[in-house]
Motif scaffolding. Sequence first.
Motif, PDB file in Angstrom:
ATOM      1  N   GLY A 126      -0.380   2.903   7.923  1.00  0.00           N
ATOM      2  CA  GLY A 126      -1.914   2.562   7.874  1.00  0.00           C
ATOM      3  C   GLY A 126      -2.791   3.559   8.335  1.00  0.00           C
ATOM      4  N   GLY A 127      -3.794   3.296   8.641  1.00  0.00           N
ATOM      5  CA  GLY A 127      -4.744   4.070   9.293  1.00  0.00           C
ATOM      6  C   GLY A 127      -5.196   5.352   8.395  1.00  0.00           C
ATOM      7  N   ASP A 128      -4.956   6.476   8.827  1.00  0.00           N
ATOM      8  CA  ASP A 128      -5.220   7.689   8.154  1.00  0.00           C
ATOM      9  C   ASP A 128      -4.047   7.917   7.189  1.00  0.00           C
ATOM     10  OD1 ASP A 128      -7.350   8.154   9.578  1.00  0.00           O
ATOM     11  OD2 ASP A 128      -6.504   9.494  11.037  1.00  0.00           O
ATOM     12  N   TRP A 129      -3.000   7.026   7.235  1.00  0.00           N
ATOM     13  CA  TRP A 129      -1.989   7.401   6.451  1.00  0.00           C
ATOM     14  C   TRP A 129      -1.642   6.307   5.107  1.00  0.00           C
ATOM     15  CZ3 TRP A 129       0.793  11.709   7.624  1.00  0.00           C
ATOM     16  CH2 TRP A 129       0.380  12.298   9.022  1.00  0.00           C
ATOM     17  N   ALA A 130      -2.769   5.372   5.106  1.00  0.00           N
ATOM     18  CA  ALA A 130      -2.682   4.308   4.184  1.00  0.00           C
ATOM     19  C   ALA A 130      -2.688   4.647   2.875  1.00  0.00           C
ATOM     20  CB  ALA A 130      -3.874   3.211   4.350  1.00  0.00           C
ATOM     21  N   GLN A 131      -3.544   5.719   2.368  1.00  0.00           N
ATOM     22  CA  GLN A 131      -3.718   6.139   1.022  1.00  0.00           C
ATOM     23  C   GLN A 131      -2.472   7.157   0.787  1.00  0.00           C
ATOM     24  OE1 GLN A 131      -7.921   7.330   1.841  1.00  0.00           O
ATOM     25  NE2 GLN A 131      -8.332   6.691  -0.099  1.00  0.00           N
TER      26      GLN A 131
END
Length: 422
Positions: A126-131
Amino acid sequence: MRFLPGLLLALTLPALADNISPLGHVPDWSKLDGYQRTITHDEFARLVNSVYSMDGAFWNYATLGSDKVTLYSDAAKRSPEFTLHFADSDGSALARPYVYRTHSVSSDPSRPLSGLKIALDPGHIGGDWAQLEARYFKLGDDPPVMEAKLNMITCQILAERLEADGAEIIWAKHGYEPTTDERPDTLHREAIAALSPAKSSSSASEEVFGLPVESRRHTRSGLAFTENRIDEEAALLFYRVAEIRARAELVNKQHPDLTICVHYNADDWGNPDHPTLTSSSRLIIFVNGSYEKSELAYDDVRYDLMRKLLDRDAAQEERGCALVGAQMLQSLGYPPDDFSTSFAHRITGVPSVYTRNLLANRLYHGPVIYCEGPYMNARDAYYRIIAGDYLGNRTIQGQSVPSIYRQYALSVERGVLQYFGK
């Protein structure tokens, strides 16, 4: 196309070492010597045939005798790697090296889980890694949906309830940062190895400069891969493999009595900026099992299977998944998923419980309950999801309903209390 089957599977691609799955380690088979004569011939064969290898692929790498089973590193059975000797009978079986507690020892009825350790694994980063994880979508002006956030909210509520019940909580991750120290840009060498059928420990192939990125190609054993393709594979290894391995390493050191993996499911939503909503949710829970022939070609996967089998995780996982699964079906009110395939089979009398070899439910030691909650992009769940967490009931889509996060967490708690019930 549903996302869940592929997201947490052990990738069936070659790694740098022969017969080792991506980012896996050469197994130390001597660690299984503590299980000598702890299981009978009949029980071993039953577990292989009814839980772990229903198509019989395991026996391509094993020879079963009346008093022992020998495992081999190749299907031709030229290179033995481990021999397990059976107990003559259940009564003469030796004690296992470690026994996970499955019943409460608390004398305080208000804290029935005192003395027990439960690990919580909120799925994804999640966070900055979600996409990057492709666990993100946004519908118009609605708030974005990030699965890792939904999983974390649910686990935080579940943790509060289980701690109030007396349990010690072990977290597989904190916040929205990776547990692993790896990053996609540190895994290019492993990505090239995974993309190539040739298995070698040589350095990454020569890069061709002076061309657009999408045209630069790496060549290895006669095959070429664009840098974009290598970047994609490195990203997959980062969030699908390295992250889960790091979580398992962290949790296993603390010997929880039970591990609970929490996820929300989804149908294919297409373009994440213009997602498609599907009509209805389904629920599913996984017991570790149904290893595929391609997965069993790896030494470390066969080792993990043996450890799960010899720890007798199957019976406890079936019981735990059935109890939690029944509570989820009753509380959330969504029907069970129909997921019968060659690599997943219904098990127990609860229709949402299936066997499947996922990386998480294989690598965590001891019993694992792997939950897939409502579909994030289903109309009967989406509007409740974007409403966020709240106390009491709210009117959503014309119905008075509790927080979907609390409903999910409460159903899991109820199943866990039944699992550890005296």
